[in-house]
Enzyme design. Sequence first.
Site, PDB file in Angstrom:
ATOM      1  N   ASP A   8       0.860  -1.180   0.000  1.00  0.00           N
ATOM      2  CA  ASP A   8       0.000   0.000   0.000  1.00  0.00           C
ATOM      3  C   ASP A   8       0.899   1.234   0.000  1.00  0.00           C
ATOM      4  O   ASP A   8       1.665   1.452   0.934  1.00  0.00           O
ATOM      5  CB  ASP A   8      -0.879  -0.030   1.267  1.00  0.00           C
ATOM      6  CG  ASP A   8      -2.037   0.955   1.155  1.00  0.00           C
ATOM      7  OD1 ASP A   8      -2.165   1.609   0.104  1.00  0.00           O
ATOM      8  OD2 ASP A   8      -2.795   1.066   2.138  1.00  0.00           O
ATOM      9  N   ASP A 106      -2.761   2.629  -6.104  1.00  0.00           N
ATOM     10  CA  ASP A 106      -1.718   2.657  -5.078  1.00  0.00           C
ATOM     11  C   ASP A 106      -1.738   1.442  -4.152  1.00  0.00           C
ATOM     12  O   ASP A 106      -1.207   1.501  -3.057  1.00  0.00           O
ATOM     13  CB  ASP A 106      -1.850   3.944  -4.252  1.00  0.00           C
ATOM     14  CG  ASP A 106      -3.210   4.062  -3.582  1.00  0.00           C
ATOM     15  OD1 ASP A 106      -4.095   3.251  -3.899  1.00  0.00           O
ATOM     16  OD2 ASP A 106      -3.372   4.955  -2.747  1.00  0.00           O
ATOM     17  N   GLU A 107      -2.350   0.373  -4.596  1.00  0.00           N
ATOM     18  CA  GLU A 107      -2.529  -0.742  -3.684  1.00  0.00           C
ATOM     19  C   GLU A 107      -2.630  -2.046  -4.472  1.00  0.00           C
ATOM     20  O   GLU A 107      -3.323  -2.104  -5.483  1.00  0.00           O
ATOM     21  CB  GLU A 107      -3.833  -0.492  -2.917  1.00  0.00           C
ATOM     22  CG  GLU A 107      -4.122  -1.394  -1.793  1.00  0.00           C
ATOM     23  CD  GLU A 107      -5.545  -1.141  -1.251  1.00  0.00           C
ATOM     24  OE1 GLU A 107      -6.092  -2.065  -0.684  1.00  0.00           O
ATOM     25  OE2 GLU A 107      -6.095  -0.033  -1.422  1.00  0.00           O
TER      26      GLU A 107
END
Lengths: 386, 371
Positions: A8, A106-107
Site C-alpha cells: 500500500d 496505489d494498492e
Amino acid sequence: MRVIIHVDMDAFYASIEQRDNPVIRNRPVVVGADPAGGSGRGVVSAASYEARTFGIHSAMPISTAYKRCPHAVFLPVDTEKYCRVSSGIMALFHEYAPVVEAVSLDEAFLDVSGVQRLFSGAERIARTIKERILSEHRLTASVGIAPNKLLAKMASEFDKPDGFTVVPQERVQQFLDPLPVSALWGVGKKTDVRLAAMGVRTVRQLRAVPQQDLESIFGKNGGSLWNYARGLDDSPVEAGRQAKSISNEHTFARDETCPEVIADTILQLSEKVGFRLRNRRLTAKTITFKLRFEDFQTLVRAKTVDHPVSLSEDIYAAAVGIYGELNRERRPVRLIGVGVSHLGESGGGQMSFFSEERETREQLSLTIDEIKKRFGENAIRRGPRY
Amino acid sequence: MKFSINQSTLLEALQNIGRVVPTRSTTPILENILFDLEDGGLKITGTDLEVSITTRVPVEQVDTPGSIALPARVMTEMIRSLPDISIQFELEENNKLKITTDKGRYHVSGLSKDNYPEQPQFSDAENFTVPNQLIARMLQKTIFAVSSEELRPALMGVFLQIMPDEFRMVATDGHRLSKIVNRGFKAEVSPLKMIIPPKAVQIALKNLEEEGDTELTIDQTGLQFNFGNTTLYTRLVEGEYPDYERVIPRDNDKTLTVDRELLISSVKRVSLFASALTHQIRLELSPNQLLVCSEDLEVGGEGRETLDVEYDGEPMEIGYNANYLLDILRHADTEQVVFKLKSPVRAALITPTAENENESFIMLIMPIKLG
C-alpha cells in the site's frame, strides 16, 4: 499454506507531488479540488502525512480541509501522472509475484505462495520490492505479509507509513486481538456503532460473541465478522481482476451555464477517461454521464454502443449527446462526470470500412498519450470544438 | 370548431400520425397532436421536431374553423375503442373538446394551438417528382444498413444523391454497406445530396402507394414527401457523408456463388450456437464447398453445416456477424448470390446474380477478425 503480500503506497498522490517538487516536501500537501480560498466545492483526493496531522483526510470537502489548514499546499489531481507512476510500480510487482491483483492505483495484493523458495522467502521478496520502490521511484510503501488477504491488508495498515509487518500463522490471534473492530473488513461506521452498543470494541471482545448472535444481528455479514475476528479469509488473489469502470468528475467553481465551457469540460474529462482506458489496453461498451444541477439534483445516464470504443472523441461524442438530452433547459450545472464501463480487452473483433481513418485517429490518441506520459498531463491538450 | 367524422377514417389518420408522436418527451406539448379544422376538412399534425406528418381527412360537417392540440395517446385509444360510427366533435371554452357518439359524451382537455410547434418553412426549395416504385425499392434496399450509433451522426441516415444521369442511395454503419443506383430515371432538378433519417424513411415506406408518383420538396435543411392527402416533413441529418466509394473493393478476385435461401437457413441455424454477444460465425471455403460453423466458447455450444457452392479460390476462413450477413442475404433478390472476396480481413462484395434494368445494386460486409 498461502503467503500473501499487500503493498500500500503511502499518501500516494501527495507523495508523488512532494517528490517532484522539493519546495513542498515536509509541508502539508492536499491533492484535490480547488479550495478557492475556502469557498471551493470539490473534495480532497489525498492528503500528505503532514496534512493529516491537521485532521485532513481523503473524501473530506475541500472547504473543510482549507478551514483546518489554510496554509497547506493545495494541488489539482494529476491522474495521468499517478497512473504513469503506478504502472511502473505494478510492473515491478510482476517481476516477483506470479499473481498480482491491483486493487487501485496505489494498492495491490501479491500471491507469492509458489515462489517463496525461488526468492528465498516472502519477507525477502517484500523487502526487495520496498527497497526498489524507494530507490527507483523515490516513494515509500507499507507492506503486510500474512496467510491471507484480510490479514495482509491489516498488516500493511498496522505500521503506516513506511511500515513492514509480518503476521505468521502462529501469531494471527496475538496480532488481531488488541485491534479495534473497525480495523476489520466489513466494519464500517454503522457496524462499529452497533458493536460498541454491545460493548464490543476490540477484536478480542468480538471473538467472544457467539456466531449465532452475530448472524442474528448482522445477517450474512455476521458470519463474515465471526470469521474475520479469527483471521479467517479464503478470498483469492485475482490477477484478472480489474476495474469494472473508469470515471472522472469535475465540480465547477461556480454553477456553470456557459455551453462552451461545459462542452470543453466534457471534452477534457473524456480525454482523461480515454487515457486511463487506453493505458490499460481496454475498450468500453458503455459510456455514462453524471450531471448535478445547482440544487443537487443528480442524474446519471448511460449509453451502450454496439462496438466497443477507446477513443476520447468517441467517449466525448456519447457523453455530450447524453448531456444535451439531460439539460435541454440549460439549467446551471454544478458537477459533471464522464465514465466508461463494460470494459473489455482491445484488439480483434468486428472490423470497419473506415478503419484506416480510425487507425489514424487511434494512433493520434496513442501519440498524445505518450506525450502526456513523458511530459505530463498539461503538455498537450485538445482544443475545444464548438 | 365543430365537425363530425367517421371513426375508421379518423383512426387511420391518428395511427399514421402516431408514428412520429413521442410517447414520452421532455417537451410535453409534443405528446399532443394538432387538429386544424379548415374549410376543406380536418388537418391533423404530429411532430417530434425532427419528423412531422400532416394528413387531411374528409369530415361530414364543418362548422366554424378552429384549432386545438389534443393528447395523442388518449385520443387514439378513445377512437380505437369505438365502433365504426359517426363521431361529433365540438370545441368548448377553455380548450375543452366535447366528443359525442350515439351512446356517450366525453370531454378532453386540450391546449391552445399557440403552444404547438410551428411547421418548418422551406427556403429556396426545389420540387421534383419520383415514381413510387423506384423510391420505395431504393429505400428498402438501403435502410437496413443505416447506423444507429451516435458516434458518427452522418451515418445515421440514408444518403440520397441525385446526379445528372443517376439517382442513388447508400447506407452504411461502417460494418456493412448497401448502394443502389438507378440510371433510368432523370430527376428534373439540380444535382443534390442529402442524408434522410431512418424514422422518416420508415414512415415514408408506410405511406408510399404501390403505383403513381410522389412529389418531393427539398431545401438545405429539410425534405418533404407530398403523398396526396398526407405530407411528411423531415429535417435532414447534418454532416458530410463519408467517401463510401473509397471502401468499395475493386480487386476482389475470388468468387463464391451460393443458393441464397439455403445459405440463409444454414446461417440461421448455425448462428443459434454462436456467442450471443458477437453473433460470430465462420465461413470455411474450399473448392466448391462451404462450411458454415459457430462455437460459443463460454456456453460450449457448437454448430456446423456444409453447403455445395461454386468457389474457385484458395481455401480461406472468414468470420462474420451472422445478423449482418442475414440482413444482406435477405436483401439480395435473386435465387443465387455472388460473393467477391479477397482475404479474411477485407470487405466482401455481395451482389445478386442478375440486375434489374438500369439498376446496379451492391452490398458490402466487413469480417470479424478471427482470433
